[in-house]
Write a protein that holds these residues in place. Structure first.
Motif, PDB file in Angstrom:
ATOM      1  N   PHE A  39       0.965  -1.191   0.067  1.00  0.00           N
ATOM      2  CA  PHE A  39       0.192   0.133   0.009  1.00  0.00           C
ATOM      3  C   PHE A  39       0.812   1.159  -0.056  1.00  0.00           C
ATOM      4  N   LEU A  40       1.906   1.262   0.783  1.00  0.00           N
ATOM      5  CA  LEU A  40       2.702   2.365   0.859  1.00  0.00           C
ATOM      6  C   LEU A  40       3.532   2.675  -0.248  1.00  0.00           C
ATOM      7  N   ALA A  41       4.121   1.389  -0.797  1.00  0.00           N
ATOM      8  CA  ALA A  41       4.583   1.686  -2.213  1.00  0.00           C
ATOM      9  C   ALA A  41       3.846   2.371  -3.168  1.00  0.00           C
ATOM     10  N   LEU A  42       2.683   1.767  -3.267  1.00  0.00           N
ATOM     11  CA  LEU A  42       1.935   2.293  -4.397  1.00  0.00           C
ATOM     12  C   LEU A  42       1.449   3.672  -4.108  1.00  0.00           C
ATOM     13  N   PHE A  43       1.194   4.158  -2.938  1.00  0.00           N
ATOM     14  CA  PHE A  43       0.843   5.541  -2.528  1.00  0.00           C
ATOM     15  C   PHE A  43       2.140   6.496  -2.810  1.00  0.00           C
ATOM     16  N   PHE A  44       3.052   5.997  -2.450  1.00  0.00           N
ATOM     17  CA  PHE A  44       4.287   6.882  -2.817  1.00  0.00           C
ATOM     18  C   PHE A  44       4.676   7.099  -4.263  1.00  0.00           C
ATOM     19  N   MET A  45       4.405   5.813  -4.939  1.00  0.00           N
ATOM     20  CA  MET A  45       4.522   5.898  -6.454  1.00  0.00           C
ATOM     21  C   MET A  45       3.504   6.913  -7.200  1.00  0.00           C
ATOM     22  N   LEU A  46       2.407   6.579  -6.730  1.00  0.00           N
ATOM     23  CA  LEU A  46       1.368   7.439  -7.079  1.00  0.00           C
ATOM     24  C   LEU A  46       1.539   9.277  -6.872  1.00  0.00           C
ATOM     25  N   THR A  47       1.927   9.429  -5.595  1.00  0.00           N
ATOM     26  CA  THR A  47       2.279  10.560  -5.334  1.00  0.00           C
ATOM     27  C   THR A  47       3.559  11.280  -6.267  1.00  0.00           C
ATOM     28  N   ASP A  48       4.443  10.555  -6.281  1.00  0.00           N
ATOM     29  CA  ASP A  48       5.665  10.964  -6.959  1.00  0.00           C
ATOM     30  C   ASP A  48       5.142  11.274  -8.413  1.00  0.00           C
ATOM     31  N   TRP A  49       4.543  10.285  -9.152  1.00  0.00           N
ATOM     32  CA  TRP A  49       4.065  10.415 -10.280  1.00  0.00           C
ATOM     33  C   TRP A  49       3.148  11.762 -10.512  1.00  0.00           C
ATOM     34  N   GLY A  50       2.318  12.123  -9.332  1.00  0.00           N
ATOM     35  CA  GLY A  50       1.314  13.242  -9.575  1.00  0.00           C
ATOM     36  C   GLY A  50       2.212  14.440  -9.313  1.00  0.00           C
ATOM     37  N   ILE A  51       3.091  14.584  -8.542  1.00  0.00           N
ATOM     38  CA  ILE A  51       3.976  15.782  -8.370  1.00  0.00           C
ATOM     39  C   ILE A  51       4.930  15.968  -9.469  1.00  0.00           C
ATOM     40  N   GLY A  52       5.526  14.863  -9.965  1.00  0.00           N
ATOM     41  CA  GLY A  52       6.161  14.880 -11.144  1.00  0.00           C
ATOM     42  C   GLY A  52       5.482  15.600 -12.363  1.00  0.00           C
ATOM     43  N   SER A  53       4.040  15.146 -12.522  1.00  0.00           N
ATOM     44  CA  SER A  53       3.279  15.623 -13.560  1.00  0.00           C
ATOM     45  C   SER A  53       3.008  17.151 -13.435  1.00  0.00           C
ATOM     46  N   LEU A  54       2.951  17.474 -12.091  1.00  0.00           N
ATOM     47  CA  LEU A  54       2.524  18.879 -12.170  1.00  0.00           C
ATOM     48  C   LEU A  54       3.660  19.743 -12.088  1.00  0.00           C
ATOM     49  N   VAL A  55       4.643  19.410 -11.908  1.00  0.00           N
ATOM     50  CA  VAL A  55       5.986  20.050 -11.964  1.00  0.00           C
ATOM     51  C   VAL A  55       6.443  20.413 -13.376  1.00  0.00           C
ATOM     52  N   GLU A  56       5.975  19.134 -14.288  1.00  0.00           N
ATOM     53  CA  GLU A  56       6.330  19.160 -15.754  1.00  0.00           C
ATOM     54  C   GLU A  56       5.268  20.302 -16.433  1.00  0.00           C
ATOM     55  N   MET A  57       4.029  20.045 -15.783  1.00  0.00           N
ATOM     56  CA  MET A  57       2.928  21.077 -16.630  1.00  0.00           C
ATOM     57  C   MET A  57       3.532  22.478 -16.291  1.00  0.00           C
ATOM     58  N   ILE A  58       3.961  22.647 -15.011  1.00  0.00           N
ATOM     59  CA  ILE A  58       4.287  24.164 -14.726  1.00  0.00           C
ATOM     60  C   ILE A  58       5.610  24.488 -15.383  1.00  0.00           C
ATOM     61  N   THR A  59       6.436  23.780 -15.724  1.00  0.00           N
ATOM     62  CA  THR A  59       7.793  24.022 -16.407  1.00  0.00           C
ATOM     63  C   THR A  59       7.681  23.871 -17.909  1.00  0.00           C
ATOM     64  N   LYS A  60       6.617  23.755 -18.305  1.00  0.00           N
ATOM     65  CA  LYS A  60       6.477  23.564 -19.991  1.00  0.00           C
ATOM     66  C   LYS A  60       6.455  24.705 -20.419  1.00  0.00           C
ATOM     67  N   ASP A  61       5.574  25.616 -19.829  1.00  0.00           N
ATOM     68  CA  ASP A  61       5.225  26.943 -20.381  1.00  0.00           C
ATOM     69  C   ASP A  61       6.515  27.692 -20.642  1.00  0.00           C
TER      70      ASP A  61
END
Length: 61
Positions: A39-61
């Motif tokens: 459970f914790l591995a999946l939680f942190f994997m999804l959290t990392d993926w979500g934060i990475g996607s947000l950072v990518e969206m912000i820095t893409k501009d």
């Protein structure tokens, strides 16, 4: 300094006081640990993926 024989007598005495878990308890505890780790591995994997996607969206501009 205590002798080796006295040390091992003490160890044997203390091990006699230990309450060892039953086989069913060991299986239950192991199951809980495995599910918690997964459970914790999946939680942190999804959290990392979500934060990475947000950072990518912000820095893409």
């Amino acid at each position: 300094m205590a002798s080796k024989q006295g040390f091992f007598k003490g160890v044997k005495s203390e091990l006699g006081k230990v309450v060892w878990p039953t086989g069913k308890e060991v299986i239950n505890y192991t199951t809980i640990v495995v599910f918690t780790v997964v459970f914790l591995a999946l939680f942190f994997m999804l959290t990392d993926w979500g934060i990475g996607s947000l950072v990518e969206m912000i820095t893409k501009d």
